[in-house]
Design a protein around this motif. Sequence first.
Motif, PDB file in Angstrom:
ATOM      1  N   ALA A 465      33.194  49.310  21.804  1.00 36.00           N
ATOM      2  CA  ALA A 465      33.375  49.050  20.374  1.00 36.00           C
ATOM      3  C   ALA A 465      34.404  47.954  20.148  1.00 36.00           C
ATOM      4  N   ALA A 466      35.479  47.978  20.916  1.00 37.13           N
ATOM      5  CA  ALA A 466      36.525  46.960  20.770  1.00 37.13           C
ATOM      6  C   ALA A 466      35.994  45.579  21.139  1.00 37.13           C
ATOM      7  N   LEU A 467      35.182  45.505  22.191  1.00 36.36           N
ATOM      8  CA  LEU A 467      34.600  44.224  22.590  1.00 36.36           C
ATOM      9  C   LEU A 467      33.635  43.703  21.527  1.00 36.36           C
ATOM     10  N   SER A 468      32.895  44.590  20.919  1.00 40.01           N
ATOM     11  CA  SER A 468      31.976  44.166  19.853  1.00 40.01           C
ATOM     12  C   SER A 468      32.739  43.540  18.702  1.00 40.01           C
ATOM     13  N   ALA A 469      33.910  44.095  18.391  1.00 35.74           N
ATOM     14  CA  ALA A 469      34.731  43.527  17.320  1.00 35.74           C
ATOM     15  C   ALA A 469      35.242  42.143  17.696  1.00 35.74           C
ATOM     16  N   VAL A 470      35.573  41.943  18.969  1.00 36.56           N
ATOM     17  CA  VAL A 470      36.037  40.623  19.419  1.00 36.56           C
ATOM     18  C   VAL A 470      34.906  39.609  19.353  1.00 36.56           C
ATOM     19  N   LEU A 471      33.701  40.012  19.706  1.00 40.79           N
ATOM     20  CA  LEU A 471      32.556  39.103  19.660  1.00 40.79           C
ATOM     21  C   LEU A 471      32.282  38.598  18.248  1.00 40.79           C
ATOM     22  N   ALA A 472      32.704  39.364  17.253  1.00 42.78           N
ATOM     23  CA  ALA A 472      32.520  38.942  15.864  1.00 42.78           C
ATOM     24  C   ALA A 472      33.382  37.734  15.513  1.00 42.78           C
ATOM     25  N   LEU A 473      34.311  37.365  16.394  1.00 43.95           N
ATOM     26  CA  LEU A 473      35.155  36.191  16.171  1.00 43.95           C
ATOM     27  C   LEU A 473      34.447  34.887  16.535  1.00 43.95           C
ATOM     28  N   GLU A 474      33.200  34.971  16.980  1.00 41.14           N
ATOM     29  CA  GLU A 474      32.497  33.780  17.471  1.00 41.14           C
ATOM     30  C   GLU A 474      32.541  32.600  16.496  1.00 41.14           C
ATOM     31  N   PRO A 475      32.319  32.766  15.186  1.00 45.53           N
ATOM     32  CA  PRO A 475      32.354  31.599  14.297  1.00 45.53           C
ATOM     33  C   PRO A 475      33.682  30.854  14.328  1.00 45.53           C
ATOM     34  N   GLN A 476      34.789  31.583  14.444  1.00 41.88           N
ATOM     35  CA  GLN A 476      36.094  30.919  14.502  1.00 41.88           C
ATOM     36  C   GLN A 476      36.264  30.145  15.808  1.00 41.88           C
ATOM     37  N   LEU A 477      35.729  30.697  16.893  1.00 40.96           N
ATOM     38  CA  LEU A 477      35.801  29.977  18.172  1.00 40.96           C
ATOM     39  C   LEU A 477      34.935  28.726  18.145  1.00 40.96           C
ATOM     40  N   MET A 478      33.819  28.757  17.409  1.00 42.13           N
ATOM     41  CA  MET A 478      32.974  27.573  17.276  1.00 42.13           C
ATOM     42  C   MET A 478      33.743  26.456  16.585  1.00 42.13           C
ATOM     43  N   SER A 479      34.585  26.808  15.635  1.00 46.40           N
ATOM     44  CA  SER A 479      35.407  25.808  14.954  1.00 46.40           C
ATOM     45  C   SER A 479      36.409  25.181  15.922  1.00 46.40           C
ATOM     46  N   TRP A 480      37.048  26.005  16.720  1.00 53.21           N
ATOM     47  CA  TRP A 480      37.954  25.471  17.747  1.00 53.21           C
ATOM     48  C   TRP A 480      37.192  24.543  18.698  1.00 53.21           C
ATOM     49  N   ALA A 481      35.989  24.934  19.072  1.00 52.77           N
ATOM     50  CA  ALA A 481      35.210  24.167  20.048  1.00 52.77           C
ATOM     51  C   ALA A 481      34.947  22.744  19.569  1.00 52.77           C
ATOM     52  N   GLU A 482      34.800  22.545  18.267  1.00 56.54           N
ATOM     53  CA  GLU A 482      34.594  21.195  17.739  1.00 56.54           C
ATOM     54  C   GLU A 482      35.768  20.296  18.072  1.00 56.54           C
ATOM     55  N   ASP A 483      36.997  20.856  18.032  1.00 55.58           N
ATOM     56  CA  ASP A 483      38.184  20.079  18.408  1.00 55.58           C
ATOM     57  C   ASP A 483      38.220  19.826  19.909  1.00 55.58           C
ATOM     58  N   PHE A 484      37.946  20.866  20.697  1.00 54.09           N
ATOM     59  CA  PHE A 484      38.057  20.752  22.153  1.00 54.09           C
ATOM     60  C   PHE A 484      37.026  19.803  22.725  1.00 54.09           C
ATOM     61  N   ALA A 485      35.862  19.706  22.104  1.00 55.54           N
ATOM     62  CA  ALA A 485      34.792  18.856  22.631  1.00 55.54           C
ATOM     63  C   ALA A 485      35.205  17.389  22.689  1.00 55.54           C
ATOM     64  N   LYS A 486      36.205  17.013  21.897  1.00 46.69           N
ATOM     65  CA  LYS A 486      36.660  15.624  21.849  1.00 46.69           C
ATOM     66  C   LYS A 486      37.781  15.346  22.852  1.00 46.69           C
ATOM     67  N   LYS A 487      38.238  16.362  23.544  1.00 45.46           N
ATOM     68  CA  LYS A 487      39.372  16.215  24.450  1.00 45.46           C
ATOM     69  C   LYS A 487      38.909  16.114  25.900  1.00 45.46           C
TER      70      LYS A 487
END
Length: 631
Positions: A465-487
């Motif tokens: 259950a705790a891992l499922s809650a963490v997986l719900a953070l995926e949209p926020q990680l996608m936002s970070w990924a846009e920054d990292f892709a340029k580095k």
Amino acid sequence: MCGIVAAVSSRNIVPILVQGLQRLEYRGYDSCGVAVHAGGLKRARSTARVAELLQQVEQEHITGTTGIAHTRWATHGAPAVHNAHPHFSHGPGADADARPGRIALVHNGIIENHEELRAKLRAKGYVFASQTDTEVISHLVDSLYEGDLFEAVQMAVSRLQGAYAIAVFCKDEPHRVVGARAGSPMVLGVGATAGADTSADGERFLASDAMALAGVTDQIVYLEEGDLVDIQLGRHWVVDKARKPATRPVRTVLAHSGAAELGPYRHYMQKEIFEQPRAIGDTLEGVQAVVPELFEASGNHAPGQGAHAVFKAVDSVLILACGTSYYSGCTAKYWLESIAKIPTQVEIASEYRYRDSVPNPRTLVVTITQSGETADTLAALRHAQSLGMQHTLTVCNVATSAMVRETKLAYVTRAGVEIGVASTKAFTTQLAGLFLLTLALAQAKGRLSAEQEAQHLKAMRHLPAALSAVLALEPQLMSWAEDFAKKENALFLGRGLHYPIALEGALKLKEITYIHAEAYAAGELKHGPLALVTSEMPVVTVAPNDTLLEKLKSNMQEVRARGGVLYVLADADTRIESEDGIHVIRMPEHYGPLSPLLHVVPLQLLAYHTAIARGTDVDKPRNLAKSVTVE
């Protein structure tokens, strides 16, 4: 890494050979090929994917009832068609570009004395068409062949130094393939028995992995170190490393082909990240209490040497592993020393086996491996055993693997088949198994009360259950990924129990995005890495609310003072807020000692979505292989 499929049948075996290669694609490869007995020797090879090899086979109408196939991960010689397997022999005076010789061969592993053998064979007039060590074996078998393929292979392998699994056939002996293994895995598949009402009467198979035979046969024989095997229609036989007849049991192995289906996901890595709640649940299924019997899955211990006796006897732990598994071992060291109060050493397997160490016969040697076939880890285990350390245990995802068979005790995780090269669910299930091991050792040493055991098990049962809650953070990680892709560079920081998680996060990013990433214990910043920090160097910080939080906040300020940009995975009650130069994602809850299992998931998602943004091959990153079966 490299994959082998071979078959002897009464039907056209090419579709099964190619299908077997497709099932082995997850291991990683850069070329592939198939060869059949079709009156003489005929083959197709490609540096593209197996799907293109299939097209080539169909266009050239390659069919046969005896054949071998291979996926190659380059070691000796560049990824090129002339270096791809299968290799043919070219005897004295032959033209390597003209008609093939009489021997066809595929090989996993590395032959260390190939240059010496090559020189001798050239002196005899053999012509080499590749730069591979494998072609040396095909010529060597040819040079020793006097009408009996099994005898020729037996003599040939006695002259090889290094690791190998090979499958060989000869144009002069239809319906016969000979295999051999030393330091590299191989299984025998038994098909329909002779006389059955089927087109597959008595067929036999060889493969480097039982998954290659999924849907073809579930009757599997695991060959032992040093075995030679001869397969023919309706029969097979095995001799051991002493060249005496050996009986190897036939096991029913359900290597379901459906486990490799992608389903609704874009990539296998994404699928496997989201399978982690299920994988953890399966791994912990049936665990009602911390009992030593949880670690007796292998059944290899002698009477009186079960887990309970071993755990009582040992006074230290030595963990041997490679790559991601090494980082799970580094995490376990914190648990074992803080909860079980038992001294623990973690060694990179490839380093341990080659250095002088001080053996302790009261040490529990723990190997960690996803596949159970990792060459360096197997060799390190055998080295430890040779030093007199006989208390051995593995945490492994494959119940039928060499590692499980060679250790006295085992905890078999149930992550399921992992296709993506970058490990995700195998890592978190390893952590779950290692935490249970910690509790078992603590209990055996009288350092775990019934109340503490109940609290820890309750927390473990809540993990899905705790891992499922963490997986719900995926949209926020996608936002970070846009920054990292340029580095092109990134830094990961963690302290204490979460330092190995920072290491794992950096490994994931570099594996699939090709961004240079390093990880440091945050307290080490001022001892060198701070010199690298600029606004172009994103700094990922794992920030749980533990006893090192305030120290970690000071390290974060050191980064900000140098213009660094922070990306922080923070527990809800850490009082770390987003502001200019600090991006914060809040974790759903603090999870105490089990926090590493939660904090690693956002790092997996960050790597995955950064790779998507950069357009890299997520599941099959360049130069890497899934199952590392060579040194």
